[in-house]
Design a protein around this motif. Sequence first.
Motif, PDB file in Angstrom:
ATOM      1  N   GLU A 160     -21.883 -10.053  -5.183  1.00  0.00           N
ATOM      2  CA  GLU A 160     -21.628 -11.185  -4.292  1.00  0.00           C
ATOM      3  C   GLU A 160     -20.135 -11.435  -4.134  1.00  0.00           C
ATOM      4  N   PRO A 205     -18.901 -19.877  -7.170  1.00  0.00           N
ATOM      5  CA  PRO A 205     -19.730 -19.514  -8.325  1.00  0.00           C
ATOM      6  C   PRO A 205     -21.182 -19.978  -8.241  1.00  0.00           C
ATOM      7  N   ARG A 258     -23.669 -11.096  -9.519  1.00  0.00           N
ATOM      8  CA  ARG A 258     -22.469 -11.900  -9.289  1.00  0.00           C
ATOM      9  C   ARG A 258     -21.301 -11.048  -8.814  1.00  0.00           C
TER      10      ARG A 258
END
Length: 273
Positions: free
Chosen positions: A254, A132, A251
């Motif tokens: 990714e 994260p 995010r």
Amino acid sequence: MPPLSELLELAVLLALAGGVAGFLAGLFGIGGGAVLVPVFYQAFALFGVDDGLRIKLSVGTSLAIIIPTSLRSFQSHYKRGAVDMALLRRWVIAVPLGAVVSTLVIAYAPGSLLRGAFAVITLLIGIKMLYPRSAEWRLGDDLPKNPALFIYGWFIGLLSGLVGIGGGTLNNTFMTFFNRPIHQAVATSAGVGVLISMPSFIGNIIGGWGKAGLPPFSTGYINWVAVLLIIPITMLIAPLGATVAHRLSKRKLEAGFGIFLLIISARFFYSFF
């Protein structure tokens, strides 16, 4: 010659692989070689191609297909203004030079060593992309200057050519490690794929010219049956992947790329068993 039923099954498998490869090319800026190489490896086994030639033929054919796939993906990203053209201009010699060297080395490099190194590298990078707080992992605030930048480009071209991929996997990681946005990295990787696949295509034709035991309709390590079957599908699907890429959050893109890398890593580790 395999039975007709096996050939039809093979054609369906190749068509599905072409669709997946095209979508991945647009989504992550990759050429789809990670999907195509293992499929081709099994496909050429049906034609009785010797094991020593199969991996070379699979890599060469994959890189030939990456040319139009990467061009189509690059065009889609370029229209959106997402490509780092300055980086591509600085790599216009380094990346193709690495790809050319790969075609000279591939006949002598230990395949097991390359597969093992690539499996470990993609595993580590995949974990990094899924973490994260991976955005905090940096090697620098901006891309390095020459000669370091030239060496990075050369290495990306070399390793990508050796394993039959378009360079997106390595370039995405390189650019994000140096503080570039993932969307820009994905878009630029499509251009890197063009720089890798074109010289590799020529080199694999020369390197495999006149080799005994190649399947019909092969020029060097390029099999035109597979090329002509896969290219229309990948070119049709690649813009769809590019569209999805620009709709996803940073995010999500990714995380998706991280999962993709872990799948590649697992495939390379499995090849040792």
